[in-house]
Design a protein around this motif. Structure first.
Motif, short mmCIF file in Angstrom:
data_model
loop_
_atom_site.label_atom_id
_atom_site.label_comp_id
_atom_site.label_asym_id
_atom_site.label_seq_id
_atom_site.Cartn_x
_atom_site.Cartn_y
_atom_site.Cartn_z
N HIS A 1 5.86 12.47 2.62
CA HIS A 1 5.75 11.33 1.72
C HIS A 1 6.00 10.04 2.52
O HIS A 1 7.15 9.58 2.63
CB HIS A 1 6.75 11.44 0.58
CG HIS A 1 6.61 12.69 -0.23
ND1 HIS A 1 5.57 12.89 -1.12
CD2 HIS A 1 7.36 13.83 -0.27
CE1 HIS A 1 5.68 14.08 -1.68
NE2 HIS A 1 6.77 14.67 -1.18
N PRO A 2 4.98 9.45 3.10
CA PRO A 2 5.17 8.24 3.90
C PRO A 2 5.58 7.05 3.04
O PRO A 2 5.24 6.98 1.86
CB PRO A 2 3.79 8.01 4.53
CG PRO A 2 2.84 8.67 3.58
CD PRO A 2 3.57 9.86 3.04
N PRO A 3 6.35 6.11 3.60
CA PRO A 3 6.80 4.95 2.83
C PRO A 3 5.65 4.02 2.46
O PRO A 3 4.63 3.96 3.17
CB PRO A 3 7.78 4.25 3.78
CG PRO A 3 7.35 4.69 5.14
CD PRO A 3 6.84 6.08 4.99
N GLY A 4 5.82 3.29 1.38
CA GLY A 4 4.79 2.34 0.97
C GLY A 4 4.70 1.15 1.89
O GLY A 4 3.65 0.51 2.01
N LEU A 5 5.81 0.81 2.53
CA LEU A 5 5.84 -0.32 3.45
C LEU A 5 6.62 0.04 4.71
O LEU A 5 7.70 0.63 4.63
CB LEU A 5 6.51 -1.53 2.78
CG LEU A 5 6.74 -2.76 3.68
CD1 LEU A 5 5.42 -3.41 4.05
CD2 LEU A 5 7.66 -3.78 3.00
N PRO B 1 -3.54 5.71 10.10
CA PRO B 1 -4.73 5.00 9.61
C PRO B 1 -4.71 4.72 8.11
O PRO B 1 -5.55 3.94 7.62
CB PRO B 1 -5.88 5.95 9.98
CG PRO B 1 -5.24 7.30 10.09
CD PRO B 1 -3.88 7.05 10.62
N LEU B 2 -3.78 5.33 7.38
CA LEU B 2 -3.71 5.07 5.93
C LEU B 2 -3.02 3.75 5.62
O LEU B 2 -2.88 3.39 4.45
CB LEU B 2 -2.98 6.22 5.24
CG LEU B 2 -3.68 7.58 5.25
CD1 LEU B 2 -2.82 8.63 4.53
CD2 LEU B 2 -5.06 7.49 4.59
N TYR B 3 -2.61 3.01 6.65
CA TYR B 3 -1.89 1.76 6.44
C TYR B 3 -2.77 0.55 6.79
O TYR B 3 -3.60 0.60 7.70
CB TYR B 3 -0.63 1.71 7.30
CG TYR B 3 0.51 2.55 6.77
CD1 TYR B 3 1.50 1.98 5.98
CD2 TYR B 3 0.58 3.91 7.05
CE1 TYR B 3 2.55 2.75 5.49
CE2 TYR B 3 1.62 4.69 6.56
CZ TYR B 3 2.60 4.10 5.77
OH TYR B 3 3.64 4.87 5.29
N THR C 1 1.28 -1.73 5.11
CA THR C 1 1.35 -1.27 3.72
C THR C 1 0.40 -0.10 3.52
O THR C 1 -0.75 -0.11 4.00
CB THR C 1 0.98 -2.41 2.74
OG1 THR C 1 -0.29 -2.97 3.11
CG2 THR C 1 2.04 -3.49 2.78
N LEU C 2 0.86 0.90 2.79
CA LEU C 2 0.07 2.09 2.53
C LEU C 2 -1.09 1.76 1.61
O LEU C 2 -0.93 1.08 0.60
CB LEU C 2 0.96 3.15 1.89
CG LEU C 2 0.44 4.59 1.82
CD1 LEU C 2 0.20 5.16 3.20
CD2 LEU C 2 1.43 5.46 1.05
N ARG C 3 -2.28 2.20 2.00
CA ARG C 3 -3.46 1.94 1.17
C ARG C 3 -3.34 2.66 -0.16
O ARG C 3 -2.74 3.74 -0.26
CB ARG C 3 -4.73 2.42 1.89
CG ARG C 3 -4.99 1.77 3.23
CD ARG C 3 -6.21 2.35 3.91
NE ARG C 3 -6.33 1.92 5.28
CZ ARG C 3 -6.95 0.80 5.68
NH1 ARG C 3 -7.52 0.03 4.76
NH2 ARG C 3 -7.01 0.48 6.96
N ASP C 4 -3.91 2.08 -1.21
CA ASP C 4 -3.90 2.70 -2.53
C ASP C 4 -4.67 4.02 -2.51
O ASP C 4 -5.70 4.13 -1.85
CB ASP C 4 -4.52 1.76 -3.56
CG ASP C 4 -3.65 0.52 -3.76
OD1 ASP C 4 -2.45 0.60 -3.49
OD2 ASP C 4 -4.22 -0.52 -4.16
#
Length: 302
Positions: free
Chosen positions: A253-257, A279-281, A299-302
């Protein structure tokens, strides 16, 4: 760095008449002495503010007041010590300001810099925009705890965890948390390692980022007194970022920021590391108030 550690030092008692009678005389003589010894004249003001228990504005307003005899010896000794050894004024008085609060510091932790306040501002602003009710935050390499404690105070509904490899640094951070009466959980280990597997909304870190090759050019007020563990990193100063990014990559579960403080020439390098490994950021380089690259926000992409 204009104040070189290789400059010849003078002796306060031999070079300056310390029989000043007013606050302004003490300020002027100490400032001149420090400048002659290639130290920041501003240190004189900081020491006077401490020993006289005055703000800078009050110091100026009371310039003509008689200098209190009960603090003369301590003031003179402190100016002499800083001039001849380079011992930071924050170590002499025992605390450093950060985000409008005073934090205990020692040789076991990095002295907080004003630029780091902007990192906290960015994180708190992001949490507010996301309208996070009870965000979980982890501060990696907490040192004196200023980032973790300030975040917890500025966003009281957050749940903050702080890690550090140094037991001495964690002891100082815990002490600061007690002083400011804030609940922060502390864990010892290598960045994210002691809390691996726990989901966090925000990861924030001001890790060591100075290349070892730069040490010789640095001022002795830094190299002789700040812990090397908090200053220097391998791989041209990028090793800590590489370690943290690798640890995040392994999280389910990667952080949102992810918010990093960086050296002013490391923005593009740290951005490339994040773009390549995570790459999801969406990665953004931000400048400090001096116009220098100082932060990277991912920031994690939606």
């Amino acid at each position: 760095m204009p104040f070189s550690s290789k400059s010849k030092r003078r002796n306060w008692s031999k070079s300056v008449d310390n029989t000043f009678t007013t606050v302004e005389e003490a300020r002027q003589r100490a400032s001149v002495f420090l400048r002659e010894n290639n130290r920041e004249p501003r240190v004189a003001d900081l020491l006077l503010e401490h020993y006289l228990n005055l703000s800078f504005a009050q110091l100026l307003a009371r310039a003509r007041d008689p200098f209190p005899e009960e603090v003369r010896a301590e003031f003179v000794t402190s100016v002499q010590e800083h001039a001849t050894t380079g011992r930071p004024v924050q170590h002499i008085i025992g605390y450093a300001p950060f985000y409008g609060r005073d934090f205990k510091v020692s040789g076991d932790v990095l002295i907080p810099r004003p630029e780091t306040e902007e990192l906290v501002v960015g994180v708190v602003d992001w949490m507010k925009k996301q309208k996070l009710e009870h965000p979980s935050v982890v501060d990696l390499g907490t040192g004196s705890g200023v980032i973790a404690i300030t975040t917890a105070l500025e966003y009281p509904q957050s749940q903050v965890t702080a890690t550090d490899l140094s037991a001495d640094a964690l002891a100082m951070a815990r002490h600061n948390a007690e002083i400011h009466e804030v609940d922060v959980h502390f864990a010892q280990g290598d960045f994210l390692e002691p809390v691996a597997g726990r989901p966090f909304d925000v990861l924030i870190s001001n890790p060591p980022y100075i290349d070892w090759d730069e040490k010789e050019a640095m001022d002795d007020t830094v190299t002789d007194f700040d812990p090397e563990l908090a200053l220097f990193a391998q791989n041209h100063g990028l090793a800590a970022y590489q370690t943290i990014i690798k640890q995040v990559k392994q999280e389910e579960h990667p952080p949102g920021l992810i918010a990093f403080e960086i050296g002013h020439e490391q923005g593009e390098q740290v951005k490339r590391l994040l773009d390549s490994e995570l790459p999801l950021y969406i990665v953004e380089i931000r400048k400090d108030l001096n116009g220098k690259d100082r932060m990277v926000f991912a920031t994690l992409r939606d």
